[in-house]
Motif scaffolding. Structure first.
Motif, PDB file in Angstrom:
ATOM      1  N   PHE A 103     118.678  39.504  60.682  1.00 24.97           N
ATOM      2  CA  PHE A 103     118.656  38.250  59.935  1.00 24.97           C
ATOM      3  C   PHE A 103     120.058  37.755  59.590  1.00 24.97           C
ATOM      4  O   PHE A 103     120.336  36.561  59.662  1.00 24.97           O
ATOM      5  N   HIS A 104     120.961  38.670  59.182  1.00 23.83           N
ATOM      6  CA  HIS A 104     122.236  38.252  58.599  1.00 23.83           C
ATOM      7  C   HIS A 104     123.472  38.846  59.258  1.00 23.83           C
ATOM      8  O   HIS A 104     124.577  38.456  58.916  1.00 23.83           O
ATOM      9  N   LYS A 105     123.316  39.818  60.139  1.00 28.37           N
ATOM     10  CA  LYS A 105     124.449  40.504  60.783  1.00 28.37           C
ATOM     11  C   LYS A 105     125.343  41.192  59.756  1.00 28.37           C
ATOM     12  O   LYS A 105     125.224  42.379  59.535  1.00 28.37           O
ATOM     13  N   ASN A 106     126.256  40.448  59.109  1.00 27.43           N
ATOM     14  CA  ASN A 106     127.258  41.103  58.264  1.00 27.43           C
ATOM     15  C   ASN A 106     126.867  41.161  56.791  1.00 27.43           C
ATOM     16  O   ASN A 106     127.685  41.002  55.899  1.00 27.43           O
ATOM     17  N   CYS A 107     125.584  41.452  56.519  1.00 27.93           N
ATOM     18  CA  CYS A 107     125.204  41.789  55.154  1.00 27.93           C
ATOM     19  C   CYS A 107     125.450  43.280  54.955  1.00 27.93           C
ATOM     20  O   CYS A 107     125.809  44.006  55.893  1.00 27.93           O
ATOM     21  N   LEU A 108     125.261  43.756  53.736  1.00 27.25           N
ATOM     22  CA  LEU A 108     125.520  45.169  53.443  1.00 27.25           C
ATOM     23  C   LEU A 108     124.675  46.074  54.330  1.00 27.25           C
ATOM     24  O   LEU A 108     125.185  47.058  54.886  1.00 27.25           O
ATOM     25  N   GLU A 109     123.399  45.768  54.478  1.00 26.78           N
ATOM     26  CA  GLU A 109     122.536  46.566  55.345  1.00 26.78           C
ATOM     27  C   GLU A 109     123.020  46.520  56.791  1.00 26.78           C
ATOM     28  O   GLU A 109     123.040  47.542  57.489  1.00 26.78           O
ATOM     29  N   GLY A 110     123.418  45.345  57.232  1.00 27.49           N
ATOM     30  CA  GLY A 110     123.871  45.193  58.606  1.00 27.49           C
ATOM     31  C   GLY A 110     125.135  45.964  58.916  1.00 27.49           C
ATOM     32  O   GLY A 110     125.352  46.392  60.058  1.00 27.49           O
ATOM     33  N   GLY A 160     120.377  44.753  49.261  1.00 25.10           N
ATOM     34  CA  GLY A 160     120.956  45.231  50.513  1.00 25.10           C
ATOM     35  C   GLY A 160     121.379  44.120  51.450  1.00 25.10           C
ATOM     36  O   GLY A 160     122.032  44.372  52.465  1.00 25.10           O
ATOM     37  N   HIS A 161     121.031  42.885  51.115  1.00 25.43           N
ATOM     38  CA  HIS A 161     121.327  41.774  52.024  1.00 25.43           C
ATOM     39  C   HIS A 161     122.370  40.816  51.455  1.00 25.43           C
ATOM     40  O   HIS A 161     122.483  39.680  51.937  1.00 25.43           O
ATOM     41  N   THR A 182     107.149  41.930  56.009  1.00 22.46           N
ATOM     42  CA  THR A 182     107.806  43.081  56.614  1.00 22.46           C
ATOM     43  C   THR A 182     107.840  42.978  58.137  1.00 22.46           C
ATOM     44  O   THR A 182     106.906  42.456  58.756  1.00 22.46           O
ATOM     45  N   PRO A 183     108.913  43.483  58.779  1.00 23.81           N
ATOM     46  CA  PRO A 183     108.918  43.549  60.242  1.00 23.81           C
ATOM     47  C   PRO A 183     107.946  44.598  60.789  1.00 23.81           C
ATOM     48  O   PRO A 183     107.687  44.626  61.988  1.00 23.81           O
ATOM     49  N   LYS A 184     107.392  45.446  59.920  1.00 20.85           N
ATOM     50  CA  LYS A 184     106.385  46.434  60.338  1.00 20.85           C
ATOM     51  C   LYS A 184     105.050  45.689  60.501  1.00 20.85           C
ATOM     52  O   LYS A 184     104.317  45.477  59.532  1.00 20.85           O
ATOM     53  N   LYS A 185     104.730  45.322  61.701  1.00 25.26           N
ATOM     54  CA  LYS A 185     103.682  44.326  61.944  1.00 25.26           C
ATOM     55  C   LYS A 185     102.319  44.715  61.390  1.00 25.26           C
ATOM     56  O   LYS A 185     101.588  43.867  60.869  1.00 25.26           O
ATOM     57  N   ALA A 186     101.951  45.988  61.491  1.00 19.42           N
ATOM     58  CA  ALA A 186     100.625  46.398  61.027  1.00 19.42           C
ATOM     59  C   ALA A 186     100.483  46.272  59.517  1.00 19.42           C
ATOM     60  O   ALA A 186      99.363  46.210  59.000  1.00 19.42           O
TER      61      ALA A 186
END
Length: 254
Positions: A133-140, A115-116, A39-43
């Motif tokens: 990570f992907h720019k033009n994925c669904l989430e992006g 989502g990606h 996860t990008p949530k570092k903690a």
């Protein structure tokens, strides 16, 4: 975590269900089972969340992704009861997908990251995409933060901007057409904050029908209003799924 553990200790529970943001390690044979991973949530990186609760509460723990929890809630308690293959997608700060297929939540080498999947940017949309990570994925292209960055305002205050929702529906429909052709779901449920914009649903249904172009002929696709649907459990589908995860863990079911 200490507050959560203290809360559940006071409840004398028999089992706990956790539906968590990911990515997660869900392979019970792995020594990392029960961990949040990259996860990008570092903690939270590489944190053994399921193990922490199991050790503290001394009870069985059911564990899966938040979106798998939501689809499980809909299949167990909601409008998808009795269905064999169901997709649940949430559109909020990110985009995630849970898949229930052949009576089980779908896992593989990891778990679905629906989502990606990549979508094709529309020619009149010059936004590069929000996903790092992907720019033009669904989430992006279609998450809440993508809407806000593209249009300069939060989705909640753009309700009357038809062009916003036409574009949003286009990207969502592209992804749904791909899921339909790949997984052949009997129902698709769309939740999350973005999907509170109810005007999206008729736009998405129409665009999915157009994109499939008559290639698949089924009763479900002939009744789009009961095929692509908003969540049915008052935004409690994830919590309801956790109850079922807990029940299954307590009963020793996979």
């Amino acid at each position: 975590m200490p507050k959560l553990i203290s809360y559940f200790k006071e409840k004398n529970i028999e089992a706990l269900g956790i539906a968590c943001f990911g990515p997660l390690e869900l392979d019970k044979k792995s020594p990392e089972y029960g961990h949040i991973t990259t996860t990008p949530k570092k903690a939270w990186q590489n944190y053994d969340i399921a193990g922490e609760f199991k050790r503290a509460l001394s009870c069985p723990v059911g564990f899966d992704t938040d979106v798998n929890g939501s689809v499980l809630g809909e299949v167990t308690f909601g409008q998808a009861k009795g269905k064999n293959c169901v997709i649940y997608l949430t559109f909020g700060t990110g985009v995630g997908g849970g898949i229930y297929i052949n009576g089980k939540l779908l896992h593989g080498m990891l778990h679905p990251e629906a989502g990606h999947v990549f979508v094709r940017p529309r020619s009149d949309d010059h936004y590069e995409g929000k996903c790092p990570f992907h720019k033009n994925c669904l989430e992006g292209m279609a998450s809440g933060p993508a809407i806000e960055e593209r249009w300069g305002k939060k989705a909640a205050v753009l309700s009357d901007r038809q062009e916003v929702w036409e574009l949003e529906a286009d990207y969502i429909a592209q992804a749904l057409a791909g899921y339909i052709l790949t997984l052949s779901p009997e129902m698709i449920i769309l939740g999350g904050g973005v999907m509170h914009q109810q005007q999206l649903f008729p736009l998405i249904r129409a665009k999915v029908t157009e994109m499939l172009n008559g290639y698949i002929l089924t009763e479900e696709l002939n009744d789009m209003e009961h095929y692509i649907l908003p969540a049915s459990l008052n935004d409690n589908q994830g919590i309801m799924g956790c109850l079922e995860l807990a029940r299954r863990a307590g009963a020793g079911e996979n």
